[in-house]
Design an enzyme around this catalytic site. Structure first.
Site, PDB file in Angstrom:
ATOM      1  N   HIS A 210      -6.197  -0.206  -3.032  1.00  0.00           N
ATOM      2  CA  HIS A 210      -4.916  -0.197  -2.320  1.00  0.00           C
ATOM      3  C   HIS A 210      -4.671  -1.442  -1.482  1.00  0.00           C
ATOM      4  CE1 HIS A 210      -7.496   1.012   0.973  1.00  0.00           C
ATOM      5  NE2 HIS A 210      -6.527   0.695   1.800  1.00  0.00           N
TER       6      HIS A 210
HETATM    7  C1  UD1 Z   1      -2.456   1.712   5.243  1.00  0.00           C
HETATM    8  C2  UD1 Z   1      -3.266   0.819   6.195  1.00  0.00           C
HETATM    9  C3  UD1 Z   1      -4.608   0.484   5.572  1.00  0.00           C
HETATM   10  C4  UD1 Z   1      -5.341   1.732   5.132  1.00  0.00           C
HETATM   11  C5  UD1 Z   1      -4.426   2.502   4.188  1.00  0.00           C
HETATM   12  C6  UD1 Z   1      -5.054   3.768   3.646  1.00  0.00           C
HETATM   13  C7  UD1 Z   1      -1.969  -0.728   7.591  1.00  0.00           C
HETATM   14  C8  UD1 Z   1      -1.610  -2.145   7.779  1.00  0.00           C
HETATM   15  N1  UD1 Z   1      -2.576  -0.431   6.441  1.00  0.00           N
HETATM   16  O1  UD1 Z   1      -2.159   0.934   4.091  1.00  0.00           O
HETATM   17  O2  UD1 Z   1      -5.404  -0.192   6.527  1.00  0.00           O
HETATM   18  O3  UD1 Z   1      -6.540   1.372   4.498  1.00  0.00           O
HETATM   19  O4  UD1 Z   1      -3.238   2.841   4.907  1.00  0.00           O
HETATM   20  O5  UD1 Z   1      -4.173   4.357   2.736  1.00  0.00           O
HETATM   21  O6  UD1 Z   1      -1.734   0.081   8.449  1.00  0.00           O
HETATM   22  N2  UD1 Z   1       3.539   5.472   0.883  1.00  0.00           N
HETATM   23  C9  UD1 Z   1       3.876   6.649   0.285  1.00  0.00           C
HETATM   24  N3  UD1 Z   1       3.525   7.807   0.908  1.00  0.00           N
HETATM   25  C10 UD1 Z   1       2.868   7.831   2.097  1.00  0.00           C
HETATM   26  C11 UD1 Z   1       2.540   6.614   2.707  1.00  0.00           C
HETATM   27  C12 UD1 Z   1       2.870   5.437   2.088  1.00  0.00           C
HETATM   28  O7  UD1 Z   1       4.465   6.669  -0.788  1.00  0.00           O
HETATM   29  O8  UD1 Z   1       2.587   8.938   2.597  1.00  0.00           O
HETATM   30  C13 UD1 Z   1       3.873   4.210   0.193  1.00  0.00           C
HETATM   31  C14 UD1 Z   1       5.107   3.567   0.726  1.00  0.00           C
HETATM   32  O9  UD1 Z   1       5.841   3.105  -0.344  1.00  0.00           O
HETATM   33  C15 UD1 Z   1       4.584   2.409   1.543  1.00  0.00           C
HETATM   34  C16 UD1 Z   1       3.266   2.069   0.864  1.00  0.00           C
HETATM   35  O10 UD1 Z   1       2.791   3.308   0.353  1.00  0.00           O
HETATM   36  O11 UD1 Z   1       5.442   1.328   1.559  1.00  0.00           O
HETATM   37  C17 UD1 Z   1       2.247   1.512   1.804  1.00  0.00           C
HETATM   38  O12 UD1 Z   1       2.055   2.362   2.955  1.00  0.00           O
HETATM   39  P1  UD1 Z   1       1.597   1.728   4.353  1.00  0.00           P
HETATM   40  O13 UD1 Z   1       1.337   2.776   5.360  1.00  0.00           O
HETATM   41  O14 UD1 Z   1       2.543   0.641   4.749  1.00  0.00           O
HETATM   42  O15 UD1 Z   1       0.262   0.968   3.997  1.00  0.00           O
HETATM   43  P2  UD1 Z   1      -1.008   1.355   3.102  1.00  0.00           P
HETATM   44  O16 UD1 Z   1      -1.026   0.388   1.974  1.00  0.00           O
HETATM   45  O17 UD1 Z   1      -1.088   2.813   2.796  1.00  0.00           O
END
Ligand code: UD1
Length: 371
Positions: A210
């Protein structure tokens, strides 16, 4: 009469839940001393990225859910800060506890600190020294403004001291995530997880991806994808797909290709107990996650980390983890080497013993000053 201290515990994203659960469970043992409040920022919000962890870890429903959701880094961080500042103003906590290194961690630490509310950071002091990682910025900023820094390993203490953090703020307590692992591991017996996923103990690999550095660049992602297709001919690979990877799979139109490949098995994100069961029985773990490197170490399962560096060098020293980057040749060589029996003896890092939360609460019980 001494009033109990109001302590806000913050969770935001998936890796936070298993770190906060043991601390909360420990705090509630002292109702006369502590009044804990659980705040969920909503950075992760899907049922399989959030709700299932509350069930599996027996976390109570959050006292407040801020519903922040996804966005750019600035947008997400700013929204958390605005919403959490309001919570702090209303609740006036004596302490805010943040864990890990996600955007919610840093955002809540800044909001609280600017209101002169003391902040404790759990999992402090980890450093990858890779400034392209958003988490490295979150870690450094959070540590710089925290009043109490609870570290999982001795290298973390050294990093903090080198950055000028006063010794008296730093407490080496061990790894809270391992508290959750050890307290939940008995529940992995007889869950039927392996049967449900159609694999046999010791005869499959787990893959998680991820990090933006691996999944947001189509060339890098394709390289890893192709090597996994190849390696899945050697042993089945179970790949719980993070939403970030899902987007890239869709963008590159790779899903159809995978459906025809029986051995690279794409599944939805997996809850805590099923994932723990699968990790425990895996032949190896291939990942770019931070937490999984630690879980693999304690489970004694070889781990191949698809990054150029790790903020958790203790997992490499323990003999469990090899940091190989994302070049397909290096990944292939590392996996084949493990399958050929070249694994190290794995030792458990110091204080990864299931009692980290107890040590944290011990420190809080004996704090002289709360300001
Ligand atoms: C975040 C953390 C990372 C952690 C990871 C675990 C930061 C900078 N990054 O990254 O350190 O290792 O979580 O998963 O805080 N999305 C969904 N459903 C959800 C959440 C997210 O579909 O419930 C999608 C969204 O399109 C979003 C993307 O995932 O834009 C990324 O989510 P985000 O929380 O920004 O970062 P992660 O890559 O999950």
């Amino acid at each position: 009469m001494i009033h109990s201290k109001k302590i806000i515990l913050v969770v935001g994203a998936r890796p936070n839940f298993m770190k906060v659960a043991p601390i909360l469970q420990e705090l509630v043992k002292y109702p006369e001393a502590f009044q804990p409040l659980l705040i969920h920022t909503g950075q992760h919000y899907d049922a399989d990225m959030s709700d299932i962890f509350f069930q599996d870890l027996e976390l109570p429903k959050p006292d407040r859910f801020l519903g922040i959701g996804s966005g750019s880094h600035a947008e997400q961080t700013a929204k958390v800060m605005i919403a959490f500042e309001e919570v702090c103003i209303e609740e006036r906590p004596d302490l805010v506890v943040v864990v890990g290194d996600v955007n919610s961690t840093m955002a809540c630490a800044i909001a609280a600190k600017k209101l002169c509310i003391p902040v404790a950071h759990v999992e402090a002091g980890l450093r990858s020294r890779d400034w392209t990682m958003p988490e490295e910025i979150n870690r450094v900023v959070t540590d710089a403004i925290s009043d109490l820094l609870f570290t999982p390993s001795r290298d973390a203490n050294e990093n903090l001291l080198r950055e000028g953090i006063p010794l008296e703020r730093i407490h080496f307590v061990g790894n809270v995530m391992i508290d959750s692992l050890l307290s939940q591991i008995s529940k992995t017996e007889n869950r039927g997880t392996l049967r449900r996923f159609g694999v046999k103990a010791g005869n499959y690999a787990i893959l998680t991806l991820h990090r933006p550095s691996n999944v947001d660049n189509p060339d890098v992602f394709m390289g890893i994808f192709n090597v996994m297709i190849d390696l899945s001919q050697e042993l089945p690979i179970i790949w719980p797909v993070h939403p970030r990877s899902r987007k890239m799979l869709e963008q590159l139109g790779l899903e159809h290709h995978i459906k025809n490949n029986q051995e690279l098995r794409l599944v939805e994100p997996i809850g805590y107990l099923d994932m723990l069961t699968l990790n425990r029985r895996a032949r190896l773990i291939i990942t770019d996650s931070g937490g999984l490197q630690e879980e693999a170490t304690v489970l004694g399962v070889p781990c191949i980390t698809l990054r150029e560096n790790t903020e958790r060098p203790v997992t490499v020293e323990a003999g469990a983890n090899r940091v190989v980057g994302n070049s397909p040749d290096r990944i292939r060589a590392a996996v084949l080497s493990i399958l050929n029996g070249n694994s190290n003896r794995i030792t458990i890092p110091e204080l990864w013993d299931g009692k980290a939360a107890m040590r944290i609460v011990e420190v809080l019980l004996h704090l002289n000053s709360w300001s």
